[in-house]
Design an enzyme around this catalytic site. Sequence first.
Site, short mmCIF file in Angstrom:
data_model
loop_
_atom_site.label_atom_id
_atom_site.label_comp_id
_atom_site.label_asym_id
_atom_site.label_seq_id
_atom_site.Cartn_x
_atom_site.Cartn_y
_atom_site.Cartn_z
N LYS A 118 33.06 34.44 38.60
CA LYS A 118 33.99 35.40 38.41
C LYS A 118 34.36 36.06 37.12
O LYS A 118 34.46 37.16 36.87
CB LYS A 118 35.35 34.99 38.91
CG LYS A 118 35.45 34.76 40.57
CD LYS A 118 34.43 35.44 41.24
CE LYS A 118 34.44 34.98 42.66
NZ LYS A 118 33.53 35.30 43.61
N GLU A 203 44.16 35.92 34.58
CA GLU A 203 44.00 37.42 34.83
C GLU A 203 45.36 37.94 35.26
O GLU A 203 46.08 37.27 35.95
CB GLU A 203 43.15 37.35 35.92
CG GLU A 203 43.01 39.22 36.38
CD GLU A 203 41.72 39.30 37.51
OE1 GLU A 203 40.66 39.45 36.94
OE2 GLU A 203 42.14 39.18 38.53
N ARG A 296 27.31 38.67 49.67
CA ARG A 296 27.02 38.07 51.14
C ARG A 296 27.58 39.10 52.33
O ARG A 296 28.33 40.05 51.69
CB ARG A 296 27.70 36.78 51.27
CG ARG A 296 29.19 36.84 50.86
CD ARG A 296 29.88 35.64 51.40
NE ARG A 296 31.21 35.47 50.60
CZ ARG A 296 32.14 36.02 51.15
NH1 ARG A 296 32.22 36.67 52.02
NH2 ARG A 296 33.44 35.66 50.14
#
Length: 451
Positions: A118, A203, A296
């Site tokens: 990430k 974050e 995916r």
Amino acid sequence: MSSVEKLLIANRGEIACRIIRTCNNMGIPTVAVHSEADRESLHVEMADEAYEIGPPPVNESYLDIEAILKVMQESGANAVHPGYGLLAENAGFARAVQQAGHIWIGPDPATIDAMGDKERARELAISLDVPVLPGSGRFRPGDEGDPSEIAAEIGFPLLVKAAAGGGGIGMRAVASAEKLLSQIETTQKLAERIFGDASIFLERYVPNARHVEVQIFGFGNGEGIHLFDRDCTIQRRFQKIIEEAPAPSLSEEIRGRMQAAALKLVAHQSYLGAGTVEFIYDCDRDDFYFLEMNTRIQVEHAVTEMVTGIDLVKCQIEAATGDFVSAMQEDITLTGHALECRIYAERPEKKFMPSPGTLNILEFPDKAEDLRIDTGVVQGDTITPYYDPMIAKVITSGVDRDAAIARMRQALSEIKLEGVGNNIAFLSDVLSDPDFQKVDITTNYIDKQQK
């Protein structure tokens, strides 16, 4: 490129069954793998061949790369579809499959490396001028430096996020500095146990936000298309339970910018196959920020299939073998609206605690053009404590959002389910809520409802 002669599904449950259905339509023989706990599972019954690979815990069975590669050799399977979760975004598994001479149904392992981490994905998004929220670099256990100082610069509330996380796992909201260090330690321990990587980063958290994502499909040459967007705002513990396509109540300007940002990532990575770029939409600022990219198929891909008429798993297989015919963006059309509800064996009144047990009665309404049921269980099966307690995904469509909601409420009312606690009544209540119906929702919706 070689063609798929026999395909092994490195997964279980409803996604394994869903992949098998497409393979049956394509005339491709299938191989299932299963743990001891899944010996009598539906995906084992549906596949042409099945092999046991270990005890119930996933790290001793479904995450055992050597065991899966051994089954490929024994069965003669020459291709692997990883589904979602488990090994789906494990670049090491993808490389091992390719190095053994098999076909990997997914993007290049280097892309999985780049986007699966990430923090690296954030850095890539920044380099491409895709908007991101303020955040930190990664922290590992024992690293020097004080995350409290960086947290103060980012501002509270914020999220502690596992760098290798996904699917809402490894995320914790922190409201104040007093709880920061304990939440970092807890998240690092969870990340090490689940992902084998204790790295985390910080974050900024947007409390008044919606979760919107763009379905993309890359051709492997720097070009690709989007298949519109989805809203996944209704979540518990950062995990989605209701999804819909397209995302309602977005301006065309915001929608177009999101789609363009997603395609920037496709082009930079020369992305091949299906993927999803996820964004946080700030309701107060009427703006969006990159969250992550999933390399995916998604759990919620069915709503996109309902509004586009495209079988994404079929497209994935064709792309991996070079048989996919590149489509023009203008060839992708959207018809009506679709909704997906995830049926879980859980107790919403007890903070969604899993409710394992035997499905003494399980009956779904008959499938129709506007109703699809994706499941990996049948009446008499047991929901075990070893795996995600999803029972089924119910997908409905309509000429517009109101019609799709009405069809879903009808479908949920017709399900007969006894033997385990479940969230059907909870989902019905959400669909009936005027706030949901007028899209006055944020990712905190469920927390507010339960206060």
